[in-house]
Design an enzyme around this catalytic site. Structure first.
Site, short mmCIF file in Angstrom:
data_model
loop_
_atom_site.label_atom_id
_atom_site.label_comp_id
_atom_site.label_asym_id
_atom_site.label_seq_id
_atom_site.Cartn_x
_atom_site.Cartn_y
_atom_site.Cartn_z
N SER A 169 9.56 97.90 25.26
CA SER A 169 10.34 98.37 24.12
C SER A 169 9.41 98.62 22.94
O SER A 169 8.33 98.05 22.84
CB SER A 169 11.38 97.33 23.72
OG SER A 169 11.99 97.66 22.48
N SER A 170 9.87 99.50 22.03
CA SER A 170 9.13 99.74 20.79
C SER A 170 9.74 99.04 19.58
O SER A 170 9.23 99.19 18.47
CB SER A 170 9.07 101.25 20.51
OG SER A 170 8.29 101.90 21.46
N THR A 228 19.25 103.08 18.19
CA THR A 228 19.01 101.66 17.88
C THR A 228 19.49 101.46 16.45
O THR A 228 19.80 102.42 15.75
CB THR A 228 17.52 101.29 18.02
OG1 THR A 228 17.09 101.54 19.37
CG2 THR A 228 17.23 99.86 17.69
N THR A 275 20.07 97.37 20.05
CA THR A 275 20.13 98.73 20.57
C THR A 275 21.01 98.82 21.81
O THR A 275 21.27 97.81 22.47
CB THR A 275 18.71 99.22 20.92
OG1 THR A 275 18.75 100.59 21.33
CG2 THR A 275 18.11 98.39 22.04
N ARG A 333 16.19 91.19 25.28
CA ARG A 333 16.02 92.48 25.95
C ARG A 333 16.83 92.52 27.24
O ARG A 333 16.94 91.52 27.95
CB ARG A 333 14.53 92.67 26.26
CG ARG A 333 14.15 94.00 26.92
CD ARG A 333 14.41 95.17 26.02
NE ARG A 333 13.63 96.35 26.43
CZ ARG A 333 13.96 97.59 26.10
NH1 ARG A 333 15.04 97.82 25.39
NH2 ARG A 333 13.20 98.61 26.47
N GLU A 350 19.97 101.84 23.36
CA GLU A 350 18.95 102.81 23.76
C GLU A 350 19.26 104.22 23.26
O GLU A 350 19.11 104.49 22.09
CB GLU A 350 18.72 102.80 25.27
CG GLU A 350 17.67 103.76 25.78
CD GLU A 350 16.26 103.47 25.30
OE1 GLU A 350 15.36 104.26 25.61
OE2 GLU A 350 16.04 102.47 24.61
N ASP A 375 13.65 103.05 29.90
CA ASP A 375 12.39 102.72 29.22
C ASP A 375 11.28 102.36 30.20
O ASP A 375 10.11 102.30 29.83
CB ASP A 375 12.59 101.56 28.24
CG ASP A 375 13.18 102.02 26.92
OD1 ASP A 375 13.35 103.23 26.73
OD2 ASP A 375 13.48 101.16 26.06
N GLY A 425 14.55 104.11 16.24
CA GLY A 425 13.77 105.33 16.42
C GLY A 425 12.98 105.45 17.69
O GLY A 425 12.04 106.22 17.76
N GLY A 426 13.33 104.69 18.76
CA GLY A 426 12.55 104.80 19.98
C GLY A 426 11.09 104.49 19.73
O GLY A 426 10.74 103.58 18.97
#
Length: 618
Positions: free
Chosen positions: A494-495, A431, A449, A126, A451, A473, A515-516
Site C-alpha cells: 500500500s501507499s 481513499t 480506504t 490492511r 481502494e 494492489d 491518492g493511490g
C-alpha cells in the site's frame, strides 16, 4: 532534538498557488490522483466553498474531507472523548458520506501518539488475500491476458480482500479509547439513517461509476435510485448501513467477522450479484468464512527517522508509505534544500522521489512473506549512496535503477544497483484521511480506504457498504522475484502514508492524504513545504503538487507547471498536467495547547477543519 521551526510565509501565497493556479477537481477520484480512469472531466464544485478549511484553537481538533464527518469528531471531543474516540467516530461518518472512498468493507493504517506514555504505536488494518487466492487471479481465462484494470479487474470478487476496518476500530478503542464501539458508531448510524445532502462531487462520482454500479444489482439498488445517480440537493439515506453499524455495536467484532454477516460477505465475493446480461465479466473471488473469521490486525513498530532535527513516524510494511517518504526525505537531507530556489528544490524533490520509488518497487512487500531490508531503506547511509545519483543540474533518464541495499557502504558512490525497479504500478486512487488531536495532547493520523473510487463496486446486499478491491494492489502478473507477488493470506503493498512529526521531542504535525501511489509524494511534498520551504501549514497544503514515481513523465497540477515548468523542463523533466493530486488533512500543534487544523481549500471541493474552542477566526 535541535529542530528549528522555519519561518513561515504569509497565507496570501494561497491566492497564487491554489486559487490562481486553478487547483480544482472533477471528483474525489481525480483529486486523489492522475491514474483513475473513472475521473470526470471538468471542475465541478463540491458545494463546500463556504466551509472552513483552516481552524485554530484549543480543546482538540479534527481535519477531514467532509464537514459532516468533521462535525461528528468535534462533538465527540467536545463531550469528553479522546482522539481515538473521535477518530473512529469520524471514520464511521466518512463511511456514510464518502462511501466510495472508505468504509467497513475496506482497511487502513492507524498511527497513534499517546501523550501519557510518550509512545507512537500503529495498527495495520490492511485487507488480506483469501488463503486460496490463485496466482492468476487477474488473468482472463478466455484470452490469457490480464483483465483491463478499469472497469473489469476492479469490479470483481477476485479483487476483494478480507476487510480490516472494523477490527482496526475495535483495536484502537481497546488500546487507547475511552468510549465503547457502540458509543462511537451511533453518530454515524444516525447520520446514515437521517441522510445527508447530495452535492455535485457525490453525484459526479456516482455517475463516473454508473456502468459498473449498474452491473451489480445490490449496488444499483442503493446508489442508483431510479436507475440514475442521486440528484444534487436530494437527501441520501442508507438505513441498511445504520443497521449494520448497530449490529456491530451490539455484537462487536463477532457481529462482523462471524455469523450471518460474514456468511453474506463470503457469498457476495464468491457469487457477485451481477445483473444478467452485463458486459462486465465480474469474476468471482475465493474468500471463505474461515478467511473472514481468521482476520486479525497487526501492530508493527512504526517507521521512524530524523530529518533536519525533526523526528518522523509512519507506517511499516505492508505500507510502503513510511519507508518511501522517509527515503525521499533522507536523500534530500544530503542537500541544502532550504537555501535553494524553489525550482531547484522541486528538481531535487522529484529526483529523490524517483530513486525512492525505484527502491519501493524492488524491495517493498508484506514482511510476513518477504525478506525486506527495511532498516537499510530507512538509513542515512543508504540515502547518502542514493543521493550520489542526483545530478543538481539534470534530470536522470527514467526509470532509474534501484539501489543495492546490502549494508555495505565501504565504497562511497559506487553506483551498485539492486533488483528490478520498473514494475508497473496501478494502485487505485481513492481513499480518505483524517487527523485528530485532543485536549490531552493525544494525536491520531489515520488513512482508510476501499481502494478504487467505488471500491469493487459490489455492495453486500441489504448491508449498506461496498467491498474493497484492494487485491488489485498486488502485481497483476505473478513473478516469484517480486516482493508484491500474489500469495494467499498476504497483504498487498500500500501507499497509505499516515504520519506524525515531532519537534524537540513533542508531537508537532499530523498529516496524510488519499491518492493511490500519489499519497507518498503528496505527504512528502507537504512536509517539505512546511519544514524546508518556509511555508505555514495552510500554504503547504494548498501549494501545487507534482508526482514522480520513477516514470518518464512528471505528473503535475496546473499551478505547479505554471510556477516551475520552464525551469524544470530546462533540467530535462517532462511534465504532464492533471487537475489535482492528493487531498491532505493535517493538524499542527501550536504553543500553549493550541492546534491548527488544515484541510484542502479546493481539492475535492474543499475539506473541513474544526477545533473545539476557536481562538482565531480564519
Amino acid at each position: 532534538m535541535s529542530a528549528r521551526r522555519p519561518r513561515t510565509r504569509a497565507l496570501a501565497v494561497l491566492s497564487a498557488v491554489a486559487v490562481g493556479a486553478g487547483v480544482v477537481v472533477a471528483s474525489s477520484a481525480s483529486a486523489a490522483g492522475p491514474t483513475d480512469p473513472s475521473a470526470g472531466v471538468g471542475p465541478p464544485e463540491r458545494g463546500k466553498q463556504d466551509e472552513q478549511w483552516v481552524a485554530e484553537g484549543r480543546g482538540g481538533a479534527v481535519s477531514s474531507v467532509d464537514s459532516d464527518a468533521t462535525a461528528v469528531g468535534i462533538e465527540v471531543l467536545r463531550n469528553g472523548g479522546n482522539a481515538t474516540d473521535a477518530a473512529v467516530a469520524t471514520a464511521a461518518a466518512l463511511g456514510v458520506t464518502e462511501p466510495y472512498s472508505a468504509g467497513i468493507g475496506g482497511g487502513g493504517f492507524f498511527v497513534h501518539y499517546d501523550a501519557a506514555s510518550g509512545k507512537v504505536e500503529t495498527i495495520d488494518g490492511r485487507e488480506t488475500a483469501p488463503a486460496a487466492m490463485p496466482q492468476d487471479a487477474f488473468i482472463d481465462p478466455e484470452t490469457g491476458e490480464t483483465y483491463t484494470f478499469f472497469p473489469d479487474m476492479v469490479t470483481s470478487g477476485a479483487s476483494v480482500g478480507v476487510p480490516g476496518t472494523p477490527a482496526t476500530w475495535q483495536a484502537a478503542l481497546d488500546s487507547w479509547g475511552s468510549r465503547s464501539l457502540a458509543d462511537t458508531l451511533e453518530p454515524a448510524a444516525t447520520l446514515a439513517e437521517d441522510g445527508f445532502e447530495v452535492d455535485e462531487t457525490f453525484r459526479r462520482m456516482t455517475a463516473n461509476n454508473q456502468e459498473r454500479f449498474a452491473a451489480i444489482s445490490s449496488t444499483a439498488e442503493l446508489f442508483l435510485p431510479g436507475g440514475e445517480p442521486p440528484a444534487v440537493g436530494s437527501t441520501f439515506r442508507n438505513p441498511a448501513l445504520a443497521d449494520t453499524y448497530r449490529l456491530m455495536a451490539r455484537e462487536g467484532m463477532d457481529g462482523f467477522y462471524q455469523g450471518a454477516l460474514a456468511e453474506e460477505i463470503a457469498d457476495t465475493v464468491q457469487n457477485p450479484p451481477a445483473v444478467e446480461g452485463t458486459d462486465l465479466p465480474v469474476p468471482p473471488g475465493e474468500m471463505t468464512t474461515e478467511d473472514i473469521a481468521e482476520y486479525a490486525v497487526n501492530t508493527p513498530e512504526p517507521t521512524s527517522h530524523e530529518y533536519r532535527g525533526y523526528e518522523i513516524y509512519g507506517m511499516a510494511p505492508p505500507s510502503s508509505g513510511g519507508h518511501t517518504s522517509a527515503e525521499t526525505l533522507n536523500i534530500l537531507e544530503q542537500f541544502d534544500v532550504p537555501s535553494m530556489s524553489e525550482a531547484d528544490a522541486m528538481h531535487h524533490y522529484l529526483e529523490a522521489s524517483a530513486l525512492a520509488y525505484a527502491d519501493r518497487a524492488a524491495y517493498s512487500g508484506d514482511t510476513d512473506f518477504v525478506d525486506m531490508p527495511l532498516d537499510e531503506l530507512l538509513s542515512d547511509e543508504f540515502a547518502a549512496e542514493r543521493a550520489c545519483e542526483v545530478d543538481p543540474n539534470r534530470a536522470a533518464d527514467k526509470p532509474v535503477a534501484s539501489g543495492d541495499a546490502d549494508g555495505d557502504y565501504s565504497t562511497p558512490c559506487d553506483g551498485a544497483t539492486g533488483p528490478r525497479a520498473d514494475r508497473p504500478n496501478s494502485e487505485g486512487p481513492s481513499t480518505t484521511h483524517l487527523s485528530v488531536t485532543d485536549r490531552w495532547g493525544n494525536v491520531v493520523s489515520y488513512t482508510l480506504t476501499i481502494e478504487q473510487t467505488g471500491g469493487s463496486g459490489i455492495t453486500v446486499p441489504d448491508r449498506g457498504f461496498i467491498l474493497n478491491n484492494e487485491l488489485t494492489d498486488f502485481s497483476h502478473v505473478y513473478d516469484e522475484t517480486d516482493p508484491n507477488r500474489i500469495e494467499g493470506g498476504k497483504r498487498p503493498r500500500s501507499s497509505m502514508t499516515p504520519t506524525i512529526v515531532f519537534e524537540d521531542g513533542e508531537p508537532w504535525l499530523a498529516v496524510g492524504s488519499p491518492g493511490g501511489s500519489t499519497i507518498i509524494t503528496t505527504v512528502t511534498q507537504t512536509m517539505l513545504n512546511r519544514m524546508d520551504l518556509g511555508m505555514d501549514l495552510p500554504s503547504a497544503v494548498a501549494a501545487p503538487r507534482a508526482y514522480q514515481h520513477n516514470s518518464a513523465e512528471v505528473t503535475a497540477e496546473p499551478g505547479f507547471v505554471d510556477a516551475y515548468g520552464d525551469e524544470l523542463t530546462s533540467f530535462g523533466h517532462e511534465l504532464s498536467e492533471t487537475s489535482s493530486i492528493g487531498v491532505v488533512a493535517a493538524i499542527e500543534l501550536l504553543p500553549g495547547g493550541r492546534a491548527q487544523a488544515v484541510a484542502e481549500p479546493e481539492r475535492h471541493g474543499g475539506g473541513s477543519a474544526a477545533v473545539v474552542s476557536p481562538t482565531r477566526r480564519w
